[in-house]
Write a protein that holds these residues in place. Sequence first.
Motif, PDB file in Angstrom:
ATOM      1  N   ARG A 187       0.814  -1.215   0.000  1.00  0.00           N
ATOM      2  CA  ARG A 187       0.000   0.000   0.000  1.00  0.00           C
ATOM      3  C   ARG A 187       0.850   1.269   0.000  1.00  0.00           C
ATOM      4  NH1 ARG A 187       0.356  -1.976   5.140  1.00  0.00           N
ATOM      5  NH2 ARG A 187       0.309  -0.547   6.934  1.00  0.00           N
ATOM      6  N   TYR A 188       2.020   1.216   0.643  1.00  0.00           N
ATOM      7  CA  TYR A 188       2.879   2.400   0.685  1.00  0.00           C
ATOM      8  C   TYR A 188       3.487   2.691  -0.685  1.00  0.00           C
ATOM      9  CZ  TYR A 188       2.593   1.660   5.732  1.00  0.00           C
ATOM     10  OH  TYR A 188       2.145   1.480   7.016  1.00  0.00           O
ATOM     11  N   LEU A 189       3.923   1.636  -1.363  1.00  0.00           N
ATOM     12  CA  LEU A 189       4.519   1.821  -2.685  1.00  0.00           C
ATOM     13  C   LEU A 189       3.467   2.242  -3.704  1.00  0.00           C
ATOM     14  CD1 LEU A 189       6.976  -1.227  -2.785  1.00  0.00           C
ATOM     15  CD2 LEU A 189       7.387   1.100  -1.992  1.00  0.00           C
ATOM     16  N   VAL A 190       2.276   1.646  -3.605  1.00  0.00           N
ATOM     17  CA  VAL A 190       1.191   2.012  -4.515  1.00  0.00           C
ATOM     18  C   VAL A 190       0.824   3.483  -4.337  1.00  0.00           C
ATOM     19  CG1 VAL A 190      -1.262   1.655  -5.016  1.00  0.00           C
ATOM     20  CG2 VAL A 190       0.249  -0.314  -4.722  1.00  0.00           C
ATOM     21  N   SER A 191       0.787   3.945  -3.088  1.00  0.00           N
ATOM     22  CA  SER A 191       0.446   5.349  -2.835  1.00  0.00           C
ATOM     23  C   SER A 191       1.493   6.297  -3.404  1.00  0.00           C
ATOM     24  CB  SER A 191       0.287   5.596  -1.330  1.00  0.00           C
ATOM     25  OG  SER A 191       1.524   5.426  -0.654  1.00  0.00           O
ATOM     26  N   ALA A 192       2.717   5.781  -3.613  1.00  0.00           N
ATOM     27  CA  ALA A 192       3.788   6.584  -4.206  1.00  0.00           C
ATOM     28  C   ALA A 192       3.817   6.449  -5.727  1.00  0.00           C
ATOM     29  CB  ALA A 192       5.139   6.169  -3.624  1.00  0.00           C
ATOM     30  N   GLY A 193       2.851   5.699  -6.279  1.00  0.00           N
ATOM     31  CA  GLY A 193       2.763   5.554  -7.726  1.00  0.00           C
ATOM     32  C   GLY A 193       3.695   4.514  -8.313  1.00  0.00           C
ATOM     33  N   ILE A 194       4.170   3.583  -7.479  1.00  0.00           N
ATOM     34  CA  ILE A 194       5.106   2.559  -7.945  1.00  0.00           C
ATOM     35  C   ILE A 194       4.357   1.239  -8.166  1.00  0.00           C
ATOM     36  CG2 ILE A 194       7.174   1.231  -7.384  1.00  0.00           C
ATOM     37  CD1 ILE A 194       8.034   3.557  -5.583  1.00  0.00           C
ATOM     38  N   PRO A 195       4.407   0.672  -9.381  1.00  0.00           N
ATOM     39  CA  PRO A 195       3.812  -0.653  -9.600  1.00  0.00           C
ATOM     40  C   PRO A 195       4.456  -1.653  -8.633  1.00  0.00           C
ATOM     41  CG  PRO A 195       4.441   0.349 -11.678  1.00  0.00           C
ATOM     42  CD  PRO A 195       5.041   1.200 -10.598  1.00  0.00           C
TER      43      PRO A 195
END
Length: 236
Positions: A187-195
């Motif tokens: 969820r943290y990476l997704v929130s940063a726009g990272i696949p």
Amino acid sequence: GLLKGDIGVVEGVHSPVITIANKGLIWHKVVVTGKAAHSSRPHLGLNAFRGAVRAASSLFDLEEELAKRRTEMEVSDDAHSHITMNIGGVCDGGTKPNTICDRFSFTVDTRVIPEMCLSEIDKLIRERVYKALTGTHYGYNIELIQKVKTAVGLSNDRMKELVGMAFSDVVGIKPRFVLAPFFSDMRYLVSAGIPTIGIGCESGLIHGDDEWVSLEGLTEMSSVMVNIARHISKSC
């Protein structure tokens, strides 16, 4: 932001699957209050535990209803395809065996599929407890402990193709892309726009005293991660 990258890799389900999404979750604490009295004179008190049982029973009924709502995403096990609830994971109340319980609490952990929003779950839980205790003399409060939205880490077909090739090169099996029943750092990476994807090795007794992982599997998944980086770097 501080986080940048072409792809992120976090913990996932044991191969031959790759996690591309996590369920959301919402945690509640239901607190029911009554009136203390000596157990030899129970008519002078109000047993909060009995009220909590009424509330919990209504939520068990809700659990059965929500289990009928299934995700359209692929899962590694059919048991992961629907909303689940853990009612009573933590329970607390009472003071002594000879005293009528004047306060009892229990937690509710609900794991939510992408097709349903957390606010709807919150509303349903509050409605069921309200109906269960309306017309009684019990007091109650429902605390929202934590909520985490569903995270979808990878939807790009080209990226799936690259990850799938990198995985099958090492493992020798074409992976399935699935929704995981838990939540993770995805969820943290997704929130940063990272696949983001999740991969995992063989393990057992999760969250138990004897939890274990396969060392051979760890080595294999390390090779998978290296190969994923290689395939993606070549495509850039």
